[in-house]
Motif scaffolding. Structure first.
Motif, PDB file in Angstrom:
ATOM      1  N   HIS A   5      43.755  46.449 -64.866  1.00 54.12           N
ATOM      2  CA  HIS A   5      44.490  47.178 -63.825  1.00 54.12           C
ATOM      3  C   HIS A   5      43.551  48.108 -63.062  1.00 54.12           C
ATOM      4  N   ARG A   6      42.678  48.807 -63.802  1.00 56.36           N
ATOM      5  CA  ARG A   6      41.705  49.694 -63.155  1.00 56.36           C
ATOM      6  C   ARG A   6      40.782  48.901 -62.227  1.00 56.36           C
ATOM      7  N   LEU A   7      40.273  47.784 -62.745  1.00 57.39           N
ATOM      8  CA  LEU A   7      39.339  46.975 -61.974  1.00 57.39           C
ATOM      9  C   LEU A   7      39.992  46.437 -60.713  1.00 57.39           C
ATOM     10  N   ALA A   8      41.206  45.920 -60.845  1.00 55.18           N
ATOM     11  CA  ALA A   8      41.893  45.355 -59.681  1.00 55.18           C
ATOM     12  C   ALA A   8      42.076  46.400 -58.588  1.00 55.18           C
ATOM     13  N   ARG A   9      42.491  47.594 -58.968  1.00 52.48           N
ATOM     14  CA  ARG A   9      42.675  48.656 -57.976  1.00 52.48           C
ATOM     15  C   ARG A   9      41.349  48.977 -57.291  1.00 52.48           C
ATOM     16  N   SER A  10      40.271  49.049 -58.069  1.00 52.91           N
ATOM     17  CA  SER A  10      38.953  49.336 -57.492  1.00 52.91           C
ATOM     18  C   SER A  10      38.510  48.223 -56.545  1.00 52.91           C
ATOM     19  N   LEU A  11      38.766  46.968 -56.907  1.00 53.84           N
ATOM     20  CA  LEU A  11      38.380  45.844 -56.054  1.00 53.84           C
ATOM     21  C   LEU A  11      39.147  45.859 -54.736  1.00 53.84           C
ATOM     22  N   PHE A  12      40.419  46.247 -54.784  1.00 54.23           N
ATOM     23  CA  PHE A  12      41.203  46.336 -53.552  1.00 54.23           C
ATOM     24  C   PHE A  12      40.680  47.461 -52.670  1.00 54.23           C
ATOM     25  N   LEU A  13      40.404  48.628 -53.262  1.00 53.60           N
ATOM     26  CA  LEU A  13      39.869  49.739 -52.478  1.00 53.60           C
ATOM     27  C   LEU A  13      38.517  49.366 -51.872  1.00 53.60           C
ATOM     28  N   TYR A  14      37.703  48.687 -52.644  1.00 55.98           N
ATOM     29  CA  TYR A  14      36.382  48.252 -52.179  1.00 55.98           C
ATOM     30  C   TYR A  14      36.515  47.323 -50.982  1.00 55.98           C
ATOM     31  N   GLY A  15      37.416  46.363 -51.067  1.00 59.55           N
ATOM     32  CA  GLY A  15      37.607  45.422 -49.966  1.00 59.55           C
ATOM     33  C   GLY A  15      38.197  46.057 -48.725  1.00 59.55           C
ATOM     34  N   ILE A  16      39.147  46.960 -48.912  1.00 56.65           N
ATOM     35  CA  ILE A  16      39.786  47.614 -47.767  1.00 56.65           C
ATOM     36  C   ILE A  16      38.805  48.549 -47.060  1.00 56.65           C
ATOM     37  N   CYS A  17      38.095  49.371 -47.845  1.00 57.22           N
ATOM     38  CA  CYS A  17      37.190  50.351 -47.246  1.00 57.22           C
ATOM     39  C   CYS A  17      35.986  49.697 -46.575  1.00 57.22           C
ATOM     40  N   ASN A  18      35.657  48.480 -46.966  1.00 54.62           N
ATOM     41  CA  ASN A  18      34.597  47.735 -46.296  1.00 54.62           C
ATOM     42  C   ASN A  18      35.113  46.934 -45.108  1.00 54.62           C
TER      43      ASN A  18
ATOM     44  N   GLU B  68      45.259  48.457 -37.219  1.00 54.47           N
ATOM     45  CA  GLU B  68      44.602  48.059 -38.461  1.00 54.47           C
ATOM     46  C   GLU B  68      44.204  49.269 -39.290  1.00 54.47           C
ATOM     47  N   ARG B  69      43.727  50.326 -38.614  1.00 52.45           N
ATOM     48  CA  ARG B  69      43.345  51.540 -39.323  1.00 52.45           C
ATOM     49  C   ARG B  69      44.569  52.196 -39.960  1.00 52.45           C
ATOM     50  N   GLU B  70      45.701  52.164 -39.278  1.00 51.99           N
ATOM     51  CA  GLU B  70      46.919  52.734 -39.859  1.00 51.99           C
ATOM     52  C   GLU B  70      47.337  51.942 -41.098  1.00 51.99           C
TER      53      GLU B  70
ATOM     54  N   THR C 128      41.376  28.966 -46.434  1.00 54.04           N
ATOM     55  CA  THR C 128      42.465  29.847 -46.004  1.00 54.04           C
ATOM     56  C   THR C 128      42.007  30.914 -45.020  1.00 54.04           C
ATOM     57  N   GLY C 129      40.682  31.063 -44.871  1.00 55.97           N
ATOM     58  CA  GLY C 129      40.179  32.161 -44.041  1.00 55.97           C
ATOM     59  C   GLY C 129      40.435  33.507 -44.688  1.00 55.97           C
ATOM     60  N   GLY C 130      40.515  33.518 -46.013  1.00 54.81           N
ATOM     61  CA  GLY C 130      40.858  34.735 -46.739  1.00 54.81           C
ATOM     62  C   GLY C 130      39.662  35.526 -47.220  1.00 54.81           C
ATOM     63  N   TYR C 131      39.890  36.327 -48.247  1.00 56.67           N
ATOM     64  CA  TYR C 131      38.858  37.181 -48.822  1.00 56.67           C
ATOM     65  C   TYR C 131      38.791  36.924 -50.319  1.00 56.67           C
ATOM     66  N   TYR C 132      37.597  36.634 -50.829  1.00 54.96           N
ATOM     67  CA  TYR C 132      37.347  36.377 -52.241  1.00 54.96           C
ATOM     68  C   TYR C 132      37.047  37.713 -52.920  1.00 54.96           C
TER      69      TYR C 132
ATOM     70  N   PHE D  18      33.606  39.032 -60.690  1.00 55.05           N
ATOM     71  CA  PHE D  18      32.394  38.868 -61.489  1.00 55.05           C
ATOM     72  C   PHE D  18      31.144  39.385 -60.777  1.00 55.05           C
ATOM     73  N   THR D  19      31.185  39.436 -59.467  1.00 52.77           N
ATOM     74  CA  THR D  19      30.091  40.032 -58.699  1.00 52.77           C
ATOM     75  C   THR D  19      30.357  41.498 -58.394  1.00 52.77           C
ATOM     76  N   ASN D  20      31.583  41.824 -58.032  1.00 54.91           N
ATOM     77  CA  ASN D  20      31.879  43.145 -57.468  1.00 54.91           C
ATOM     78  C   ASN D  20      32.337  44.189 -58.480  1.00 54.91           C
ATOM     79  N   ALA D  21      32.575  43.809 -59.734  1.00 52.93           N
ATOM     80  CA  ALA D  21      33.103  44.774 -60.709  1.00 52.93           C
ATOM     81  C   ALA D  21      32.200  45.993 -60.856  1.00 52.93           C
ATOM     82  N   GLU D  22      30.895  45.783 -60.971  1.00 46.64           N
ATOM     83  CA  GLU D  22      29.999  46.921 -61.222  1.00 46.64           C
ATOM     84  C   GLU D  22      29.785  47.783 -59.982  1.00 46.64           C
ATOM     85  N   ARG D  23      30.016  47.219 -58.798  1.00 47.99           N
ATOM     86  CA  ARG D  23      29.771  48.003 -57.586  1.00 47.99           C
ATOM     87  C   ARG D  23      31.048  48.605 -57.011  1.00 47.99           C
ATOM     88  N   ALA D  24      32.205  48.074 -57.396  1.00 47.52           N
ATOM     89  CA  ALA D  24      33.470  48.585 -56.856  1.00 47.52           C
ATOM     90  C   ALA D  24      33.927  49.852 -57.555  1.00 47.52           C
TER      91      ALA D  24
END
Length: 377
Positions: free
Chosen positions: A76-89, A25-27, A164-168, A172-178
């Protein structure tokens, strides 16, 4: 000997068995982050345009052109930040189903990144979302789930995530913190770096409308963090909760939802930070759409409705500066292309059906840009 003791008969083998899934998973996370960083290096520093308008004496206008991102919008900027935020957490992992509530542009950008990482993606959107945005999401392999009321996107997205057991992703919540508002080549740092050699390098105003509120939050925080004299103006549109909430300092305000896709919300989103905003303007939809038409004609290419809102707000602030005898620069953003709105904002039949008359505001804006007279009389 107990079962627990048996596990440690061969410590090396036991540890290897216990750590292997985490190592895999880390790889995957390392590779995913490298992919996202690569996209950032290729696309983050978009152009800063300087159109000339003869009526704006002493005012330098700059347009940060976010429509040139690979997915065609500021999101595009926001989406990339949200993905990094979710992965790093540790919330986005290999095979995670991703879900988002969106009016279209963020979902299109997220679908792009989901495809880069080979992850399933579901966008929950109002049924009124432009066909061009829907087609883009599908082209990137994403799925669309439609709701009849814009206010329903949140609960439906949360429900699908649970099913789905997925990730939301929850822009609207995470934009300012991601987003790292202190720098790291965010939108604010990019603007001020590009402005550094201009006649008025520190803008009097940055004008940016609010959808999630994340971009205005990043701009406002960065301005304060760098102790800059720049002020932040947030123009808002009809049927949006933001302006009234800002005026009355009431985060419980609700509204029916905007006709200008991408900005204006039926509720005050968690990422909207009113205390970093210096001024807000409430703009009629006809003015936003007229401004998008006028700016499109001046640039020679179509811009979207949120850009029109930004540009009308810029003109408003430029008029205030000229009346006060002030010189300086004003910066705003081109959020996306008008080609996404061919069936709505640029369709005379849609405008007529929605009783939107852009002609008076078109005349007003053209007179202002050519002669410096800002009046609808």
């Amino acid at each position: 000997m107990s079962e627990t003791e048996t596990l440690w008969d061969d410590p090396v083998e036991s540890l290897a068995l216990r750590l292997t899934p985490d190592c895999v998973e880390r790889e995957w996370a390392h590779n995913a982050i490298a992919t996202l960083k690569g996209d950032g290096h290729r696309s983050a520093d978009t152009h800063l345009l300087k159109p000339l308008f003869p009526g704006l004496k002493g005012i330098s206008v700059y347009l940060k052109d976010e429509s040139t991102h690979p997915t065609g919008s500021l999101k595009h900027r926001l989406a990339r930040s949200l993905f990094l935020y979710g992965i790093c957490n540790g919330w986005i992992r290999q095979g995670t189903t991703l879900v988002e509530a969106s009016s279209g542009s963020t979902a299109a950008s997220e679908a792009y990144f989901a495809r880069l990482l080979n992850l399933p993606f579901i966008a929950v959107m109002p049924r009124s979302t432009s066909r061009q945005k829907i087609d883009m999401i599908h082209s990137f392999g994403g799925q669309c789930h439609f709701v009849d009321r814009a206010a329903d996107v949140y609960l439906v997205a949360a429900r699908i995530t649970e099913e789905t057991g997925g990730y939301y992703l929850d822009q609207f919540t995470n934009a300012e913190r991601a987003t790292d508002w202190r720098g790291n080549n965010n939108i604010a740092e990019s603007i001020f770096r590009q402005m550094s050699e201009e006649e008025f390098p520190v803008p009097e105003w940055i004008v940016m409308s609010a959808g999630t509120g994340g971009t205005s939050a990043t701009l406002g925080r960065y301005i304060r963090y760098q102790s800059l004299a720049t002020r932040l103006c947030v123009p808002d549109v009809e049927n949006s909760a933001f302006y009234k909430a800002w005026c009355h300092q009431d985060p419980t305000v609700t509204a029916s939802g905007s006709r200008i896709e991408g900005i204006g919300r039926p509720r005050v989103e968690p990422s909207f930070l009113p205390h970093v905003i210096d001024h807000m303007i409430h703009i009629p939809d006809a003015a936003s759409i007229a401004a998008s038409h006028v700016l499109s004609e001046r640039l020679g290419r179509q811009v979207g409705g949120s850009t029109g809102t930004n540009f009308f707000g810029l003109c408003w602030m430029a008029d205030k500066m000229m009346r006060a005898g002030r010189r300086g620069s004003i910066v705003t953003l081109i959020c996306d292309s008008g080609l996404r709105y061919a069936d709505t904002l640029y369709n005379p039949e849609w405008l007529a059906a929605n009783e939107i008359d852009v002609a008076p505001f078109r005349r007003m804006l053209n007179r202002f840009l050519d002669h410096g007279i800002f009046s609808n009389s």
